[in-house]
Design an enzyme around this catalytic site. Sequence first.
Site, mmCIF file in Angstrom:
data_model
loop_
_atom_site.group_PDB
_atom_site.id
_atom_site.type_symbol
_atom_site.label_atom_id
_atom_site.label_comp_id
_atom_site.label_asym_id
_atom_site.label_seq_id
_atom_site.Cartn_x
_atom_site.Cartn_y
_atom_site.Cartn_z
ATOM 1 N N PRO A 25 9.830 5.474 9.736
ATOM 2 C CA PRO A 25 9.136 4.720 8.695
ATOM 3 C C PRO A 25 9.978 3.514 8.287
ATOM 4 O O PRO A 25 11.183 3.643 8.072
ATOM 5 C CB PRO A 25 9.037 5.724 7.530
ATOM 6 C CG PRO A 25 9.342 7.052 8.119
ATOM 7 C CD PRO A 25 10.226 6.812 9.298
ATOM 8 N N ALA A 27 9.699 0.247 5.515
ATOM 9 C CA ALA A 27 8.922 -0.341 4.422
ATOM 10 C C ALA A 27 8.412 -1.721 4.810
ATOM 11 O O ALA A 27 9.159 -2.567 5.310
ATOM 12 C CB ALA A 27 9.787 -0.438 3.164
ATOM 13 N N CYS A 110 17.311 6.760 2.691
ATOM 14 C CA CYS A 110 17.232 5.368 2.252
ATOM 15 C C CYS A 110 18.507 4.969 1.504
ATOM 16 O O CYS A 110 18.899 5.633 0.546
ATOM 17 C CB CYS A 110 16.016 5.182 1.346
ATOM 18 S SG CYS A 110 15.798 3.467 0.825
ATOM 19 N N LYS A 152 14.755 13.936 6.915
ATOM 20 C CA LYS A 152 15.628 12.917 7.483
ATOM 21 C C LYS A 152 16.712 12.554 6.486
ATOM 22 O O LYS A 152 16.428 12.383 5.293
ATOM 23 C CB LYS A 152 14.826 11.667 7.867
ATOM 24 C CG LYS A 152 15.666 10.609 8.571
ATOM 25 C CD LYS A 152 14.863 9.358 8.893
ATOM 26 C CE LYS A 152 15.780 8.314 9.533
ATOM 27 N NZ LYS A 152 15.105 7.011 9.703
ATOM 28 N N HIS A 182 20.365 9.948 10.743
ATOM 29 C CA HIS A 182 20.793 8.579 11.023
ATOM 30 C C HIS A 182 22.313 8.588 10.973
ATOM 31 O O HIS A 182 22.897 8.944 9.955
ATOM 32 C CB HIS A 182 20.225 7.616 9.968
ATOM 33 C CG HIS A 182 20.555 6.182 10.239
ATOM 34 N ND1 HIS A 182 19.776 5.145 9.788
ATOM 35 C CD2 HIS A 182 21.573 5.590 10.922
ATOM 36 C CE1 HIS A 182 20.298 3.990 10.170
ATOM 37 N NE2 HIS A 182 21.393 4.247 10.860
ATOM 38 N N GLY A 215 19.635 5.855 15.137
ATOM 39 C CA GLY A 215 20.689 4.864 14.970
ATOM 40 C C GLY A 215 21.069 4.198 16.275
ATOM 41 O O GLY A 215 21.513 4.852 17.220
ATOM 42 N N ASP A 216 20.865 2.874 16.336
ATOM 43 C CA ASP A 216 21.285 2.047 17.478
ATOM 44 C C ASP A 216 20.549 2.374 18.767
ATOM 45 O O ASP A 216 21.133 2.348 19.862
ATOM 46 C CB ASP A 216 22.799 2.159 17.699
ATOM 47 C CG ASP A 216 23.607 1.603 16.532
ATOM 48 O OD1 ASP A 216 22.999 0.991 15.638
ATOM 49 O OD2 ASP A 216 24.837 1.791 16.516
ATOM 50 N N GLY A 238 13.853 2.924 14.985
ATOM 51 C CA GLY A 238 13.502 2.061 13.867
ATOM 52 C C GLY A 238 13.538 0.604 14.268
ATOM 53 O O GLY A 238 12.641 0.081 14.914
ATOM 54 N N ARG A 239 14.649 -0.073 13.913
ATOM 55 C CA ARG A 239 14.743 -1.528 14.098
ATOM 56 C C ARG A 239 14.567 -1.971 15.547
ATOM 57 O O ARG A 239 14.186 -3.115 15.802
ATOM 58 C CB ARG A 239 16.103 -2.014 13.583
ATOM 59 C CG ARG A 239 16.306 -1.822 12.084
ATOM 60 C CD ARG A 239 17.740 -2.116 11.679
ATOM 61 N NE ARG A 239 18.677 -1.201 12.316
ATOM 62 C CZ ARG A 239 19.925 -1.519 12.650
ATOM 63 N NH1 ARG A 239 20.373 -2.742 12.437
ATOM 64 N NH2 ARG A 239 20.722 -0.631 13.212
#
Length: 379
Positions: A25, A27, A110, A152, A182, A215-216, A238-239
Amino acid sequence: MTATLTRSALRIGPYEVDPPVVLAPMAGITNVAFRRLCREYGAGLYVCEMITSRALVERHPKTLEMVTFDADESPRSMQLYGVDPATMRDAVKMIVDDDLADHVDMNFGCPVPKVTRKGGGSALPYKRNLFREIVSAAVGAAEPAGIPVTVKFRIGIDDEHLTYLDAGRIAEAEGAKAVALHGRTAAQRYSGTADWSAIARLKEAVTSIPVLGNGDIFSADDALRMMAETGCDGVVVGRGCLGRPWLFRDLQAAFAGEPVPQGPNLGEVARVLRRHAELLADHMGADKGLRDLRKHMPQYMRGFPVGSDLRRALGTVSGFGELDDLLGSLDPTVPFPDEAEGPRGRQGSAGKVVLPEGWLEDPDDASVPFAAEIDSSGG
């Protein structure tokens, strides 16, 4: 060359997730339009934007708008944020009663200051008993309906206050169907490098439910390496998919043992960007949808030889005719650049975590922080 991996199927409650890939997720990003775009490239579990439990219970109009799923989206996966066991129980009960989702993921990762200063997100697992009560409340409300709850979290608040092993064991004991880590502390935010060895240690400590790593992960090879190095059961992305929804196509190929396709040329990127615009317009209207698209432009254009004037124009686009003209001015034959590989999205720098006064004094204190529930979603 992409690594190969022998693995068993990932199951989260009644749902098989194949390939074992979860969209994290984010935002303002993982709305129904972006999730659909990603799903068009490959299977997996696609989680909506973070929803605050209090806003859901109070039926906040913006929150209810965010709880939107495609008719063919299955399972419908919702992430909840909360710091009060009673409110969390009510929120999950509402999800069950109103048939809002098929899977609930709980956010204890978060690192945003407006969340941690209230004791939420990545600050909360430090309070072991409060964490236990919140997870127990969610599982208790979801279990009769067969809705799996997952959790998470991050490694901890900072290097001196690590919480992930306790959090994993507690979540497992309270009936969570999976946990995701993460590999950064809250103090790291998104800077530096994720510690994959912590994911391996969590996998050793949590043995009866799946452990997912986050992560990464910026390529299919990153995902396979994480699983090989840590023994984790799946990955959370994610990113790495920002401006790059075809990453899920790459992941599906890699997990199937097939060659990972080459990155798209600029013409194909323009087509994907146009598709993203259409989906956003369907979801929120053309004007608002194109405004929302603007923040994605730098990620789609990353590394391509696109001049500053054109980049600026794409970042202020306000109509579909204008968008088509701008995309039509791109050279469609330009190949996917090496410069577009690697980390993307926010990184920033590490910093001190903002916490409620006295938060670190008693990790066993289960009292709910005063005025801790944030009243809007997307934190």
